[in-house]
Motif scaffolding. Structure first.
Motif, short mmCIF file in Angstrom:
data_model
loop_
_atom_site.label_atom_id
_atom_site.label_comp_id
_atom_site.label_asym_id
_atom_site.label_seq_id
_atom_site.Cartn_x
_atom_site.Cartn_y
_atom_site.Cartn_z
N ALA A 57 25.13 -13.41 3.28
CA ALA A 57 23.69 -13.14 3.46
C ALA A 57 22.93 -14.44 3.68
N ALA A 59 21.34 -17.27 5.89
CA ALA A 59 20.84 -17.30 7.28
C ALA A 59 19.56 -18.12 7.35
N THR A 147 20.57 -4.72 10.45
CA THR A 147 19.48 -4.09 9.71
C THR A 147 18.15 -4.61 10.23
N TRP A 149 13.57 -5.27 9.37
CA TRP A 149 12.30 -5.21 8.64
C TRP A 149 12.51 -5.16 7.11
N1 LIG Z 1 14.45 -10.48 6.52
C1 LIG Z 1 14.55 -9.53 7.45
O1 LIG Z 1 13.57 -8.82 7.75
C2 LIG Z 1 15.86 -9.29 8.15
C3 LIG Z 1 15.92 -8.30 9.16
C4 LIG Z 1 17.15 -8.07 9.80
C5 LIG Z 1 18.27 -8.78 9.44
N2 LIG Z 1 18.19 -9.73 8.47
C6 LIG Z 1 19.40 -10.48 8.13
O2 LIG Z 1 19.75 -10.19 6.79
C7 LIG Z 1 20.36 -11.33 6.18
C8 LIG Z 1 19.64 -11.70 4.90
O3 LIG Z 1 18.27 -12.00 5.20
P1 LIG Z 1 17.21 -12.39 4.07
O4 LIG Z 1 15.87 -12.02 4.60
O5 LIG Z 1 17.66 -11.88 2.74
O6 LIG Z 1 17.32 -13.98 4.10
P2 LIG Z 1 16.69 -15.07 3.12
O7 LIG Z 1 15.88 -14.42 2.04
O8 LIG Z 1 16.03 -16.08 4.00
O9 LIG Z 1 17.99 -15.68 2.42
C9 LIG Z 1 18.89 -16.49 3.12
C10 LIG Z 1 19.51 -17.45 2.14
O10 LIG Z 1 20.37 -18.34 2.90
C11 LIG Z 1 20.09 -19.69 2.49
N3 LIG Z 1 20.41 -20.65 3.52
C12 LIG Z 1 19.64 -21.08 4.56
N4 LIG Z 1 20.26 -22.04 5.26
C13 LIG Z 1 21.47 -22.23 4.65
C14 LIG Z 1 22.55 -23.13 4.89
N5 LIG Z 1 22.50 -24.02 5.88
N6 LIG Z 1 23.64 -23.08 4.08
C15 LIG Z 1 23.67 -22.18 3.05
N7 LIG Z 1 22.67 -21.31 2.77
C16 LIG Z 1 21.58 -21.35 3.56
C17 LIG Z 1 18.59 -19.65 2.19
O11 LIG Z 1 18.18 -20.78 1.44
P3 LIG Z 1 16.63 -21.27 1.61
O12 LIG Z 1 15.77 -20.11 1.22
O13 LIG Z 1 16.52 -22.43 0.69
O14 LIG Z 1 16.47 -21.63 3.07
C18 LIG Z 1 18.47 -18.33 1.42
O15 LIG Z 1 18.79 -18.46 0.05
C19 LIG Z 1 20.34 -12.42 7.26
O16 LIG Z 1 21.56 -12.43 7.95
C20 LIG Z 1 19.23 -11.97 8.20
O17 LIG Z 1 19.40 -12.49 9.52
C21 LIG Z 1 17.01 -9.99 7.82
#
Ligand SMILES: NC(=O)c1ccc[n+]([C@@H]2O[C@H](COP(=O)([O-])OP(=O)(O)OC[C@H]3O[C@@H](n4cnc5c(N)ncnc54)[C@H](OP(=O)(O)O)[C@@H]3O)[C@@H](O)[C@H]2O)c1
Length: 283
Positions: A57, A59, A147, A149
């Motif tokens: 997770a 990203a 997934t 939003w």
């Molecule tokens: N959010 C949405 O609406 C959404 C929609 C569709 C799909 N997704 C997908 O769902 C997944 C989870 O999304 P999320 O919203 O839960 O993401 P998130 O809250 O941004 O969490 C991502 C985590 O990855 C960490 N990270 C960032 N860069 C990194 C690196 N270089 N090495 C190791 N860890 C790193 C982040 O740390 P920092 O916070 O310190 O940067 C954070 O703890 C992702 O694949 C995303 O693309 C999300």
């Protein structure tokens, strides 16, 4: 089962950790432990944990930020996936990874199925699609969940932003010509647990049921949060003028998930109500 969750402090990663931890031994790693863009770091964290499954997770999720930091977003969202997949292949660990409705251009006009061709219109979407391509090429045993939003307890999200601005009595302007499916990370984590335990592989679209525009989503947030008196104006994508382009209609069909699991996620309005009423800061 021993499971390694990468990005376990993030919005989805934290709920995955909690949900999978009910029945499994879960180890979590995040950016302060390793850098996903480093192949050596990925090899080390997977080898050290020796998990049966890795759930990635981690990203770079700032969609507008990706337009100006395209290098970084590709290193994390594309090369990072290649690194994790190679590490999983080496240790024979299954890999669960997440992608997005933003790999689609939003012109189909009806819900996207897993086989529909991707055609991203933003740097974020392109980086996530490249991650998908690396995953398929890796020959690792993978489950890819697209997934959309997302909102959850950890981190920033649309629900928290709307409630905060409404409480400041700001007049809200929200886009009414982009349609998708708001999805609660707790519900998504439950669906992932079902697929992981059932040893399903391949690509699945998973969101809460139903769809709306961002404006309709915001209206529902205000209604559930007892902030109905706050003025909210529907605007067009052009009026908002954000850096990244977003698909106009990125609703995804979850029929394949339903056929595999015999489960359907709740309607988004019910999940949203549950989320707001269970969060101390939003209540
Ligand atoms: N959010 C949405 O609406 C959404 C929609 C569709 C799909 N997704 C997908 O769902 C997944 C989870 O999304 P999320 O919203 O839960 O993401 P998130 O809250 O941004 O969490 C991502 C985590 O990855 C960490 N990270 C960032 N860069 C990194 C690196 N270089 N090495 C190791 N860890 C790193 C982040 O740390 P920092 O916070 O310190 O940067 C954070 O703890 C992702 O694949 C995303 O693309 C999300």
């Amino acid at each position: 089962m021993k499971i390694l969750v990468l990005g376990h402090k993030g919005m989805l990663g934290s709920d995955l950790t909690a949900k999978l931890g009910i029945n499994h031994e879960v180890v979590g790693k995040d950016i302060d432990d390793f850098d996903i863009s480093s192949a050596a770091d990925c090899r080390d964290v997977v080898a050290e944990a020796g998990p049966e499954a890795v759930v990635n997770a981690a990203a770079y999720t700032d969609v507008d930020g990706c337009e100006t930091e395209e290098d970084l977003c590709f290193r994390v969202n594309a090369e990072g996936v290649r690194n994790v997949a190679a590490a999983c292949r080496k240790k024979n660990s299954r890999l669960v990874h997440f992608s997005t409705d933003y790999v689609f251009d939003g012109t189909k006009g009806e819900p996207y199925v897993e086989e529909d061709p991707a055609n991203p219109i933003s740097a974020y979407g392109r980086s996530k699609l490249q991650g998908e391509i690396y995953l398929r090429e890796s020959a690792a045993d993978f489950l890819l969940v697209r997934t959309a939003w997302l909102y959850g307890k950890k981190g920033r999200n649309f629900v928290k932003a709307i409630v905060a601005r409404a409480r400041e009595k700001e007049k809200l302007e929200v886009v009414n010509d982009q349609f998708g499916s708001p999805t609660y990370t707790v519900d998504l984590a439950g669906a992932v647990k079902i697929l992981l335990e059932g040893k399903f592989s391949g690509i699945y679209h998973i969101t809460n049921r139903g769809s709306c525009s961002w404006y309709e989503f915001a209206q529902k947030i205000l209604e559930i949060s007892d902030l109905r008196e706050v003025e909210i104006k529907p605007i067009s994508t052009e009026e908002l003028a954000r850096r990244a382009l977003r698909p106009r209609y990125s609703v995804m069909s979850c029929g394949k998930f339903h056929a595999a699991s015999r489960k359907t996620l709740r309607f988004w309005q019910i999940a949203l109500n549950d989320y707001i009423s269970s969060d101390e800061q939003l209540k």
